[in-house]
Design a protein around this motif. Structure first.
Motif, PDB file in Angstrom:
ATOM      1  N   ALA A 136      74.218  32.318 -11.186  1.00  0.00           N
ATOM      2  CA  ALA A 136      74.919  31.205 -11.847  1.00  0.00           C
ATOM      3  C   ALA A 136      75.000  29.969 -10.958  1.00  0.00           C
ATOM      4  N   PHE A 137      75.342  30.158  -9.678  1.00  0.00           N
ATOM      5  CA  PHE A 137      75.494  28.999  -8.790  1.00  0.00           C
ATOM      6  C   PHE A 137      74.173  28.264  -8.612  1.00  0.00           C
ATOM      7  N   PHE A 138      73.116  29.005  -8.339  1.00  0.00           N
ATOM      8  CA  PHE A 138      71.830  28.376  -8.053  1.00  0.00           C
ATOM      9  C   PHE A 138      71.210  27.734  -9.294  1.00  0.00           C
ATOM     10  N   GLU A 139      71.485  28.305 -10.457  1.00  0.00           N
ATOM     11  CA  GLU A 139      70.880  27.785 -11.676  1.00  0.00           C
ATOM     12  C   GLU A 139      71.649  26.601 -12.262  1.00  0.00           C
ATOM     13  N   TYR A 140      72.977  26.616 -12.123  1.00  0.00           N
ATOM     14  CA  TYR A 140      73.776  25.613 -12.829  1.00  0.00           C
ATOM     15  C   TYR A 140      74.516  24.633 -11.906  1.00  0.00           C
ATOM     16  N   LEU A 141      75.133  25.143 -10.847  1.00  0.00           N
ATOM     17  CA  LEU A 141      75.987  24.271 -10.029  1.00  0.00           C
ATOM     18  C   LEU A 141      75.217  23.496  -8.974  1.00  0.00           C
ATOM     19  N   MET A 142      74.296  24.164  -8.281  1.00  0.00           N
ATOM     20  CA  MET A 142      73.561  23.483  -7.225  1.00  0.00           C
ATOM     21  C   MET A 142      72.773  22.273  -7.734  1.00  0.00           C
TER      22      MET A 142
ATOM     23  N   SER B  55      66.301  28.204   0.887  1.00  0.00           N
ATOM     24  CA  SER B  55      65.264  27.592   0.053  1.00  0.00           C
ATOM     25  C   SER B  55      65.783  26.349  -0.659  1.00  0.00           C
ATOM     26  N   ASP B  56      67.046  26.378  -1.103  1.00  0.00           N
ATOM     27  CA  ASP B  56      67.623  25.202  -1.762  1.00  0.00           C
ATOM     28  C   ASP B  56      67.822  24.060  -0.774  1.00  0.00           C
ATOM     29  N   ILE B  57      68.200  24.396   0.454  1.00  0.00           N
ATOM     30  CA  ILE B  57      68.372  23.364   1.473  1.00  0.00           C
ATOM     31  C   ILE B  57      67.050  22.651   1.725  1.00  0.00           C
ATOM     32  N   GLU B  58      65.993  23.421   1.905  1.00  0.00           N
ATOM     33  CA  GLU B  58      64.700  22.846   2.267  1.00  0.00           C
ATOM     34  C   GLU B  58      63.982  22.208   1.083  1.00  0.00           C
ATOM     35  N   ASN B  59      64.162  22.766  -0.111  1.00  0.00           N
ATOM     36  CA  ASN B  59      63.394  22.288  -1.266  1.00  0.00           C
ATOM     37  C   ASN B  59      64.143  21.300  -2.150  1.00  0.00           C
TER      38      ASN B  59
ATOM     39  N   GLN C  23      78.883  14.534  -1.654  1.00  0.00           N
ATOM     40  CA  GLN C  23      78.580  14.779  -0.238  1.00  0.00           C
ATOM     41  C   GLN C  23      79.603  15.723   0.382  1.00  0.00           C
ATOM     42  N   GLU C  24      80.879  15.512   0.068  1.00  0.00           N
ATOM     43  CA  GLU C  24      81.924  16.389   0.600  1.00  0.00           C
ATOM     44  C   GLU C  24      81.772  17.807   0.068  1.00  0.00           C
ATOM     45  N   ALA C  25      81.429  17.925  -1.214  1.00  0.00           N
ATOM     46  CA  ALA C  25      81.215  19.257  -1.799  1.00  0.00           C
ATOM     47  C   ALA C  25      80.041  19.951  -1.130  1.00  0.00           C
ATOM     48  N   LEU C  26      78.967  19.205  -0.878  1.00  0.00           N
ATOM     49  CA  LEU C  26      77.787  19.785  -0.230  1.00  0.00           C
ATOM     50  C   LEU C  26      78.130  20.308   1.161  1.00  0.00           C
ATOM     51  N   LEU C  27      78.888  19.534   1.935  1.00  0.00           N
ATOM     52  CA  LEU C  27      79.255  19.958   3.291  1.00  0.00           C
ATOM     53  C   LEU C  27      80.109  21.228   3.265  1.00  0.00           C
ATOM     54  N   ILE C  28      81.022  21.294   2.303  1.00  0.00           N
ATOM     55  CA  ILE C  28      81.856  22.498   2.186  1.00  0.00           C
ATOM     56  C   ILE C  28      80.993  23.709   1.841  1.00  0.00           C
ATOM     57  N   LEU C  29      80.054  23.524   0.930  1.00  0.00           N
ATOM     58  CA  LEU C  29      79.167  24.618   0.534  1.00  0.00           C
ATOM     59  C   LEU C  29      78.314  25.089   1.711  1.00  0.00           C
ATOM     60  N   LEU C  30      77.824  24.140   2.515  1.00  0.00           N
ATOM     61  CA  LEU C  30      77.032  24.495   3.691  1.00  0.00           C
ATOM     62  C   LEU C  30      77.886  25.202   4.730  1.00  0.00           C
ATOM     63  N   GLU C  31      79.097  24.707   4.908  1.00  0.00           N
ATOM     64  CA  GLU C  31      80.011  25.298   5.888  1.00  0.00           C
ATOM     65  C   GLU C  31      80.350  26.745   5.513  1.00  0.00           C
ATOM     66  N   GLN C  32      80.471  26.996   4.221  1.00  0.00           N
ATOM     67  CA  GLN C  32      80.792  28.340   3.732  1.00  0.00           C
ATOM     68  C   GLN C  32      79.546  29.219   3.579  1.00  0.00           C
ATOM     69  N   ASP C  33      78.397  28.648   3.955  1.00  0.00           N
ATOM     70  CA  ASP C  33      77.128  29.381   3.880  1.00  0.00           C
ATOM     71  C   ASP C  33      76.842  29.856   2.458  1.00  0.00           C
TER      72      ASP C  33
ATOM     73  N   THR D 283      65.207  25.341  13.143  1.00  0.00           N
ATOM     74  CA  THR D 283      63.872  25.068  12.607  1.00  0.00           C
ATOM     75  C   THR D 283      63.920  24.033  11.492  1.00  0.00           C
ATOM     76  N   THR D 284      64.893  24.171  10.590  1.00  0.00           N
ATOM     77  CA  THR D 284      65.016  23.222   9.481  1.00  0.00           C
ATOM     78  C   THR D 284      65.317  21.826   9.985  1.00  0.00           C
ATOM     79  N   VAL D 285      66.252  21.724  10.919  1.00  0.00           N
ATOM     80  CA  VAL D 285      66.618  20.410  11.449  1.00  0.00           C
ATOM     81  C   VAL D 285      65.428  19.770  12.158  1.00  0.00           C
ATOM     82  N   GLU D 286      64.764  20.549  13.008  1.00  0.00           N
ATOM     83  CA  GLU D 286      63.681  19.991  13.817  1.00  0.00           C
ATOM     84  C   GLU D 286      62.492  19.562  12.966  1.00  0.00           C
ATOM     85  N   HIS D 287      62.134  20.368  11.981  1.00  0.00           N
ATOM     86  CA  HIS D 287      60.928  20.088  11.209  1.00  0.00           C
ATOM     87  C   HIS D 287      61.151  19.127  10.047  1.00  0.00           C
ATOM     88  N   MET D 288      62.360  19.150   9.463  1.00  0.00           N
ATOM     89  CA  MET D 288      62.581  18.346   8.264  1.00  0.00           C
ATOM     90  C   MET D 288      63.415  17.090   8.509  1.00  0.00           C
TER      91      MET D 288
END
Length: 270
Positions: free
Chosen positions: A29-35, A69-73, A54-64, A109-114
């Motif tokens: 549900a999260f990946f299909e609708y919310l992200m 794949s969603d981060i990179e793509n 932006q604040e929601a994205l940071l919270i989601l990243l912080e909570q892992d 790796t993600t930070v360095e390459h992207m």
């Protein structure tokens, strides 16, 4: 209505946490609708909606909660597009700010390459001093995110540029994060390159830059110490701490630890 979209963004993190805890019932549900909504609102026409996204994205990243794949793509391509040279000024400033904040939450790796190549470009942005200022203020965090090799190869040359920027606020920001940058480099780079650079800041024509450099002098000197003998180390939150030697602790195990903590410049800037 922008207020409705803003309110929606504020509800995304708790909904995402609920879905994560109930994953067997809602596996996608999260990946299909919310992200997709979060990603779309990063480019919303209303700045309050974008800020909430932006604040929601940071919270989601912080909570892992965001898949690699969603981060990179999905996330990184949007931020790279918003921070492109021909992007709108307001969008570019917001994009570089979010890139700097999320760097510590992503894999090296993600930070360095992207993200690192774009960050290096933004350090030399001649159009907007606000962009360069954000890069300078967060330089230590980016160095810590990519590690020693990438720092010495790609970031140190950019740090030299920012330390000699014509805007004194840029040089001041570099002085404030000097310890965090130094800590990421090898002793040889610290001695041969960063020491002369620090002397130029401590001799700067602007007194605000000189003052910031003098305040960073002690933390910078501490990076030359051997951690195993001096007990100096950098915590994950960016603070420089002094740990009592093992023999001192063992001599009186009932005595509480008397750690001394010095806030690093990058932590103060945050």
């Amino acid at each position: 209505e922008p207020t409705v979209r803003t309110e929606l963004m504020e509800q995304i993190p708790p909904i995402a946490i609920f879905l994560q805890e109930s994953r067997p019932k809602f596996p996608t549900a999260f990946f299909e609708y919310l992200m997709p909504i979060v990603v779309r609102y990063l480019t919303d026409v209303n700045n309050q909606v974008r800020k909430a996204g932006q604040e929601a994205l940071l919270i989601l990243l912080e909570q892992d909660l965001v898949a690699q794949s969603d981060i990179e793509n999905k996330v990184c391509p949007i931020l790279l597009d918003l921070s492109a040279p021909d992007s709108d000024d307001e969008y570019k400033v917001e994009a570089v700010n979010i890139i700097c904040k999320m760097a510590s939450m992503l894999s090296r790796t993600t930070v360095e390459h992207m993200l690192l190549p774009r960050f290096c470009e933004l350090c030399s942005d001649g159009k907007l001093f606000q962009v360069r200022k954000i890069c300078a203020a967060n330089f230590g965090d980016i160095c810590n995110a990519v590690g020693q090799e990438a720092t010495e190869r790609l970031l140190i040359p950019k740090f030299f540029e920012l330390c000699s920027d014509s805007v004194w606020g840029m040089r001041k920001a570099c002085a404030e994060c000097f310890m965090a940058v130094s800590y990421t480099t090898s002793p040889e780079v610290r001695r041969s390159k960063l020491s002369p650079l620090f002397i130029s800041l401590i001799s700067d024509t602007c007194r605000w830059v000189r003052q910031a450099a003098f305040q960073s002098l002690g933390p910078f000197i501490s990076t030359f110490a051997n951690p195993s003998s001096a007990g100096l180390y950098i915590r994950e939150d960016g603070t420089l701490s002094i740990r009592p030697l093992a023999q001192d602790v063992n001599s009186n195990p009932c005595q509480p630890s008397n750690n001394i903590t010095v806030m690093s410049s990058s932590a103060n800037a945050a």
